[in-house]
Motif scaffolding. Structure first.
Motif, PDB file in Angstrom:
ATOM      1  N   ARG A 122     -27.444   2.311  32.651  1.00 40.28           N
ATOM      2  CA  ARG A 122     -27.824   3.583  32.011  1.00 40.28           C
ATOM      3  C   ARG A 122     -26.764   4.653  32.288  1.00 40.28           C
ATOM      4  N   ARG A 129     -21.667   8.003  25.974  1.00 40.80           N
ATOM      5  CA  ARG A 129     -22.204   9.001  25.045  1.00 40.80           C
ATOM      6  C   ARG A 129     -21.606  10.380  25.281  1.00 40.80           C
ATOM      7  N   SER A 162     -26.378   5.787  21.972  1.00 38.94           N
ATOM      8  CA  SER A 162     -27.723   6.295  21.710  1.00 38.94           C
ATOM      9  C   SER A 162     -28.741   5.156  21.668  1.00 38.94           C
ATOM     10  N   GLN A 163     -28.375   4.075  21.007  1.00 44.93           N
ATOM     11  CA  GLN A 163     -29.282   2.933  20.916  1.00 44.93           C
ATOM     12  C   GLN A 163     -29.499   2.296  22.288  1.00 44.93           C
ATOM     13  N   LEU A 165     -29.296   3.641  25.124  1.00 42.07           N
ATOM     14  CA  LEU A 165     -30.055   4.551  25.986  1.00 42.07           C
ATOM     15  C   LEU A 165     -31.504   4.714  25.527  1.00 42.07           C
ATOM     16  N   GLU A 167     -32.682   6.066  22.907  1.00 42.53           N
ATOM     17  CA  GLU A 167     -33.014   7.327  22.260  1.00 42.53           C
ATOM     18  C   GLU A 167     -33.757   7.021  20.963  1.00 42.53           C
ATOM     19  N   PRO A 168     -34.436   7.993  20.396  1.00 42.55           N
ATOM     20  CA  PRO A 168     -35.196   7.730  19.168  1.00 42.55           C
ATOM     21  C   PRO A 168     -34.301   7.117  18.084  1.00 42.55           C
ATOM     22  N   ARG A 171     -32.108   9.194  15.827  1.00 45.69           N
ATOM     23  CA  ARG A 171     -30.827   9.716  16.335  1.00 45.69           C
ATOM     24  C   ARG A 171     -29.694   8.741  16.045  1.00 45.69           C
ATOM     25  N   TRP A 172     -29.842   7.483  16.528  1.00 43.68           N
ATOM     26  CA  TRP A 172     -28.710   6.571  16.352  1.00 43.68           C
ATOM     27  C   TRP A 172     -28.564   6.128  14.901  1.00 43.68           C
TER      28      TRP A 172
END
Length: 196
Positions: A122, A129, A162-163, A165, A167-168, A171-172
């Motif tokens: 992470r 990022r 983003s993916q 991590l 994230e929604p 976003r990605w």
């Protein structure tokens, strides 16, 4: 031989380091690391040289981890972090190196984040990022004029981080769709369509 004044640090060392990163050609890789040591010996706070050397040490850390050498991994990972931090500290004095520094730092963490121990993944993806975002901020005034490779690497790097991590998806997928729209006839667009 010394680095010609007309070449950037990246141009001078990139192919040697990539020979190690991509095909485990450790002789070429070491040649690149030696070049970096010479540059840093002459100018100890050169941000882009420190970023490349840190990326090389990150690669050595990953190789140690994959070989089961925990102590070597810890040593090389700590050395990589130290060089990255030294390079970041030098950016205020050398703002022209900002783009290269963030590109190298973001790119090497993208390349190796899935290969570090799970407990550090992470953190590694956050590095990718954050550095790609910093690079995009630096390039904002002229981003649309950059070659497709440079734009594609930034957008795909941001989307991939983003993916990874978690994230929604909005976003990605927005970043991937932006990449497809910006680079419609490129390999990035083709890969982006498959990704979506």
């Amino acid at each position: 031989e010394p680095k010609p004044a007309s070449l950037t640090v990246s141009t001078w060392v990139r192919e040697d380091l990539f020979a190690g990163f991509m095909v485990n050609d450790m002789e070429r890789f070491q040649n690149g690391m030696n070049k970096l040591d010479e540059i840093i010996a002459a100018a100890p706070e050169t941000p882009d040289a420190l970023a490349w050397r840190a990326g090389g040490k990150l690669y050595l850390a990953v190789r140690a981890h994959e070989a089961g050498d925990v102590e070597k991994f810890k040593q090389m990972y700590a050395e990589a972090r130290k060089d990255f931090d030294r390079g970041a500290a030098g950016l205020a004095a050398t703002p022209q190196a900002r783009g290269a520094f963030h590109a190298v730092r973001g790119g090497t963490f993208t390349l190796f984040a899935d290969r570090v121990p799970e407990a550090l993944r992470r953190e590694a993806w956050m590095e990718a990022r954050d550095n790609y975002q910093a690079l995009r901020d630096v390039q904002k005034p002229f981003f649309d004029k950059l070659p497709s490779h440079m734009r594609g690497e930034v957008l795909s790097g941001l989307a991939q981080a983003s993916q990874r991590l978690a994230e929604p998806q909005e976003r990605w997928s927005a970043l991937v769709n932006e990449m497809i729209a910006a680079l419609p006839d490129s390999p990035y667009a083709a890969r982006g369509k498959r990704w979506i």
